[in-house]
Design a protein around this motif. Structure first.
Motif, PDB file in Angstrom:
ATOM      1  N   ILE A 148       0.838  -1.204   0.000  1.00 31.58           N
ATOM      2  CA  ILE A 148       0.000   0.000   0.000  1.00 31.58           C
ATOM      3  C   ILE A 148       0.873   1.254   0.000  1.00 31.58           C
ATOM      4  N   LEU A 149       1.879   1.280   0.856  1.00 28.33           N
ATOM      5  CA  LEU A 149       2.757   2.441   0.917  1.00 28.33           C
ATOM      6  C   LEU A 149       3.531   2.621  -0.380  1.00 28.33           C
ATOM      7  N   SER A 150       3.879   1.513  -1.043  1.00 32.32           N
ATOM      8  CA  SER A 150       4.571   1.601  -2.329  1.00 32.32           C
ATOM      9  C   SER A 150       3.659   2.189  -3.397  1.00 32.32           C
ATOM     10  N   VAL A 151       2.391   1.764  -3.410  1.00 27.80           N
ATOM     11  CA  VAL A 151       1.424   2.315  -4.368  1.00 27.80           C
ATOM     12  C   VAL A 151       1.232   3.805  -4.122  1.00 27.80           C
ATOM     13  N   ILE A 152       1.093   4.188  -2.854  1.00 33.29           N
ATOM     14  CA  ILE A 152       0.878   5.596  -2.516  1.00 33.29           C
ATOM     15  C   ILE A 152       2.066   6.444  -2.969  1.00 33.29           C
ATOM     16  N   ALA A 153       3.278   5.930  -2.753  1.00 36.56           N
ATOM     17  CA  ALA A 153       4.475   6.684  -3.130  1.00 36.56           C
ATOM     18  C   ALA A 153       4.547   6.925  -4.633  1.00 36.56           C
ATOM     19  N   SER A 154       3.923   6.066  -5.422  1.00 37.03           N
ATOM     20  CA  SER A 154       3.942   6.218  -6.878  1.00 37.03           C
ATOM     21  C   SER A 154       2.957   7.265  -7.363  1.00 37.03           C
ATOM     22  N   CYS A 155       1.932   7.591  -6.553  1.00 39.85           N
ATOM     23  CA  CYS A 155       0.833   8.471  -6.983  1.00 39.85           C
ATOM     24  C   CYS A 155       1.085   9.884  -6.470  1.00 39.85           C
ATOM     25  N   SER A 156       1.833  10.658  -7.210  1.00 45.58           N
ATOM     26  CA  SER A 156       2.228  11.994  -6.752  1.00 45.58           C
ATOM     27  C   SER A 156       1.084  13.002  -6.790  1.00 45.58           C
ATOM     28  N   GLU A 157       0.031  12.725  -7.576  1.00 43.85           N
ATOM     29  CA  GLU A 157      -1.105  13.652  -7.674  1.00 43.85           C
ATOM     30  C   GLU A 157      -2.285  13.208  -6.833  1.00 43.85           C
ATOM     31  N   LEU A 158      -2.051  12.323  -5.873  1.00 45.66           N
ATOM     32  CA  LEU A 158      -3.122  11.772  -5.042  1.00 45.66           C
ATOM     33  C   LEU A 158      -3.734  12.857  -4.157  1.00 45.66           C
ATOM     34  N   SER A 159      -5.087  12.860  -4.072  1.00 44.22           N
ATOM     35  CA  SER A 159      -5.786  13.833  -3.233  1.00 44.22           C
ATOM     36  C   SER A 159      -6.552  13.178  -2.089  1.00 44.22           C
ATOM     37  N   PHE A 160      -7.193  12.038  -2.357  1.00 41.53           N
ATOM     38  CA  PHE A 160      -8.043  11.382  -1.366  1.00 41.53           C
ATOM     39  C   PHE A 160      -7.504   9.978  -1.109  1.00 41.53           C
ATOM     40  N   LEU A 161      -7.327   9.645   0.166  1.00 43.39           N
ATOM     41  CA  LEU A 161      -6.722   8.369   0.527  1.00 43.39           C
ATOM     42  C   LEU A 161      -7.473   7.744   1.692  1.00 43.39           C
ATOM     43  N   SER A 162      -7.813   6.465   1.535  1.00 43.24           N
ATOM     44  CA  SER A 162      -8.416   5.689   2.622  1.00 43.24           C
ATOM     45  C   SER A 162      -7.575   4.443   2.821  1.00 43.24           C
ATOM     46  N   VAL A 163      -6.982   4.306   4.022  1.00 41.28           N
ATOM     47  CA  VAL A 163      -6.070   3.200   4.298  1.00 41.28           C
ATOM     48  C   VAL A 163      -6.396   2.596   5.657  1.00 41.28           C
ATOM     49  N   PRO A 164      -6.015   1.334   5.879  1.00 38.06           N
ATOM     50  CA  PRO A 164      -6.162   0.746   7.209  1.00 38.06           C
ATOM     51  C   PRO A 164      -5.209   1.400   8.202  1.00 38.06           C
ATOM     52  N   TRP A 165      -5.616   1.426   9.467  1.00 38.67           N
ATOM     53  CA  TRP A 165      -4.810   2.084  10.489  1.00 38.67           C
ATOM     54  C   TRP A 165      -3.464   1.388  10.707  1.00 38.67           C
ATOM     55  N   THR A 166      -3.329   0.149  10.239  1.00 34.36           N
ATOM     56  CA  THR A 166      -2.056  -0.551  10.378  1.00 34.36           C
ATOM     57  C   THR A 166      -0.936   0.150   9.615  1.00 34.36           C
ATOM     58  N   VAL A 167      -1.295   0.917   8.590  1.00 36.31           N
ATOM     59  CA  VAL A 167      -0.287   1.682   7.852  1.00 36.31           C
ATOM     60  C   VAL A 167       0.371   2.704   8.765  1.00 36.31           C
ATOM     61  N   LEU A 168      -0.390   3.233   9.718  1.00 31.91           N
ATOM     62  CA  LEU A 168       0.188   4.172  10.691  1.00 31.91           C
ATOM     63  C   LEU A 168       1.116   3.455  11.656  1.00 31.91           C
ATOM     64  N   ARG A 169       0.784   2.226  12.018  1.00 30.16           N
ATOM     65  CA  ARG A 169       1.578   1.486  12.993  1.00 30.16           C
ATOM     66  C   ARG A 169       2.843   0.877  12.386  1.00 30.16           C
ATOM     67  N   ARG A 170       2.823   0.594  11.086  1.00 28.21           N
ATOM     68  CA  ARG A 170       3.984  -0.049  10.460  1.00 28.21           C
ATOM     69  C   ARG A 170       4.760   0.883   9.528  1.00 28.21           C
ATOM     70  N   GLY A 171       4.202   2.027   9.200  1.00 27.56           N
ATOM     71  CA  GLY A 171       4.874   2.932   8.281  1.00 27.56           C
ATOM     72  C   GLY A 171       6.006   3.691   8.951  1.00 27.56           C
ATOM     73  N   SER A 172       7.038   3.963   8.188  1.00 27.72           N
ATOM     74  CA  SER A 172       8.181   4.719   8.694  1.00 27.72           C
ATOM     75  C   SER A 172       7.942   6.217   8.496  1.00 27.72           C
ATOM     76  N   VAL A 173       8.883   7.012   8.993  1.00 28.35           N
ATOM     77  CA  VAL A 173       8.796   8.462   8.810  1.00 28.35           C
ATOM     78  C   VAL A 173       8.836   8.801   7.319  1.00 28.35           C
ATOM     79  N   GLU A 174       9.719   8.141   6.581  1.00 25.24           N
ATOM     80  CA  GLU A 174       9.821   8.395   5.135  1.00 25.24           C
ATOM     81  C   GLU A 174       8.522   8.023   4.420  1.00 25.24           C
ATOM     82  N   ASP A 175       7.906   6.923   4.848  1.00 27.01           N
ATOM     83  CA  ASP A 175       6.634   6.515   4.241  1.00 27.01           C
ATOM     84  C   ASP A 175       5.568   7.584   4.438  1.00 27.01           C
ATOM     85  N   TRP A 176       5.513   8.166   5.624  1.00 26.31           N
ATOM     86  CA  TRP A 176       4.468   9.149   5.900  1.00 26.31           C
ATOM     87  C   TRP A 176       4.771  10.510   5.290  1.00 26.31           C
TER      88      TRP A 176
END
Length: 465
Positions: A148-176
């Motif tokens: 999920i984080l890899s897909v998000i990083a590819s979408c530079s024009e992204l405006s609206f995002l809905s993700v599971p809260w686990t992305v907050l618990r496992r994502g790094s500073v660079e990911d966020w």
């Protein structure tokens, strides 16, 4: 083969693949339509633009934008059986009736679609630039969080995002930093973020609890200042989003316009107010309805260091309001310069500056002041050409100050008064939990009584607040 639905229904065909409801045993099948197989909305959009994609580059780019603007990823559930139809949809240009009930069980990688999306956006960045909204559902594993984080990083024009809260618990500073996309030098910042939570199976819950990733919100590089909308939805017992997370977000989330907390019990009123105060000048929509099915009655207030009613009434841009608070009083409706419109709902457990020893007459007086202040605010907004309705959920009842009506189940007060009360009642169009927002679980028929008559019953101790 005849394609006439009336003829097929008359001949009594008893099976078609793809019907929304299977026929009951020993009953004639009611056929209304026939479809050629499992075709998702994404596939339908792709099929609809197959021809025009080959016309010219401009039409090709438009088709890509049309198909990829909204990308919804759902986890494959498994245990499906395919009908005896080819997977090549272009061989079925017409709707056909499938006469056979056979088929074969198939296994598909539950993360296959997500992996394919990640490969596509990594290989073709120009396709990822068309994505404006991403929505992920059913992915809670460490492997899928990375995808999920890899897909998000590819979408530079992204405006609206809905993700599971686990992305907050496992994502790094660079990911966020990539997720929020503020001051990264490419694309535009994220406009709307939705975090969804569920209770996990034992294996996934254990893996999440043992994950050592530090909280990325603690790092100053994670900046929410460009975010306009934040929604947190769903309850979980496994590393849930809590007040600490909201306080960390509040350090930079100073420009939120919409704030939504729904169906969760891990955030207190104080945690919610941390974000409200951070975005005091810009907040327009506040939806704070943290109802869930884990047995709590109202959200825990937390440590409140100021008067909630005064704070909410001073929000200069507030437009739509629906919230649950521990206490309320007339000060919530005292400022006639507010911009409130539409339906305003306030759910509360008590009245400000009241406790268990407060007498019924004092409570009644404060309630009268609150209802009058609400009516005055409604009239003031009407004079300015705006429509405002206010509903107050308190003591198991729904109060409509404008109509001077109280909706509730008054069977017990009627018994306590030996049938003397209520003198006048009318049928209520409102009801308990599921219809009205009142927190009791029992469904039943409610009555509506006059506001003064209700308060009289409180003074005579037929109704206890």
């Amino acid at each position: 083969m005849r394609n006439d639905p009336m003829a097929n229904e008359a001949e009594g065909e008893n099976f078609t693949y793809g019907l929304s409801q299977a026929p009951l045993p020993s009953q004639k099948a009611k056929l209304t339509r026939y479809i050629r197989g499992p075709v998702s909305a994404d596939s339908l959009r792709w099929d609809a633009t197959r021809s025009i994609r080959h016309v010219c580059s401009a039409w090709h780019d438009w088709s890509l934008h049309y198909n990829l603007e909204h990308v919804f990823e759902r986890r494959w559930r498994g245990s499906e059986r395919w009908a005896d139809l080819t997977m090549e949809r272009r061989k079925y240009p017409l709707y056909e009736l499938n006469k056979t009930t056979g088929g074969f069980a198939v296994y598909r990688d539950p993360f296959g679609s997500l992996k394919h999306t990640d490969r596509l956006f990594t290989a073709v960045p120009s396709a990822a630039n068309h994505v404006r909204r991403l929505w992920f559902n059913g992915f809670f594993a460490a492997e899928t969080d990375k995808l999920i984080l890899s897909v998000i990083a590819s979408c530079s024009e992204l405006s609206f995002l809905s993700v599971p809260w686990t992305v907050l618990r496992r994502g790094s500073v660079e990911d966020w930093v990539d997720l929020l996309n503020l001051n990264t030098g490419h694309g535009k910042p994220l406009h709307s973020l939705e975090l969804t939570a569920v209770c996990l199976p034992k294996g996934q819950a254990t893996a999440l609890e043992q994950d050592p990733t530090p909280n990325p919100l603690e790092h100053p590089a994670v900046d929410f200042s460009a975010l306009k909308r934040l929604k947190i939805f769903g309850n979980t017992l496994h590393k849930p989003i809590c007040d600490t997370d909201l306080e960390l977000m509040a350090r930079t989330a100073t420009n939120l316009e919409c704030l939504d907390f729904t169906n969760l019990s891990t955030i207190s009123v104080a945690g919610m107010l941390a974000l409200v105060k951070a975005s005091h000048k810009t907040l327009q929509v506040l939806e704070h309805s943290p109802r869930s099915d884990d047995g709590f009655y109202h959200p825990f207030p937390g440590h409140l260091d100021e008067h909630v009613c005064a704070l909410i009434s001073r929000l200069p841009q507030m437009r739509d309001l629906s919230m649950s608070v521990p206490y309320m009083c007339a000060r919530l409706f005292a400022d006639h310069e507010v911009k409130w419109t539409g339906e305003c709902q306030v759910r509360t457990t008590d009245i400000c500056r009241c406790n268990q020893s407060t007498g019924a007459h004092t409570r009644v007086q404060k309630l009268r002041e609150t209802f009058k202040a609400a009516r005055d605010l409604i009239s003031a907004r009407r004079r300015m050409g705006h429509t405002l309705s206010i509903e107050i959920f308190f003591a198991g009842c729904i109060f409509e100050p404008e109509k001077k009506l109280v909706h509730g189940d008054f069977a017990l007060p009627e018994i306590s008064s030996n049938g003397q009360w209520p003198l006048h009642r009318q049928s209520s169009t409102k009801g308990p939990y599921g219809t009205s927002g009142v927190y009791e679980k029992e469904e039943g028929t409610w009555d509506a009584v006059d506001e003064d008559e209700y308060l009289t019953a409180v003074e005579r101790h037929w109704i206890s607040l």
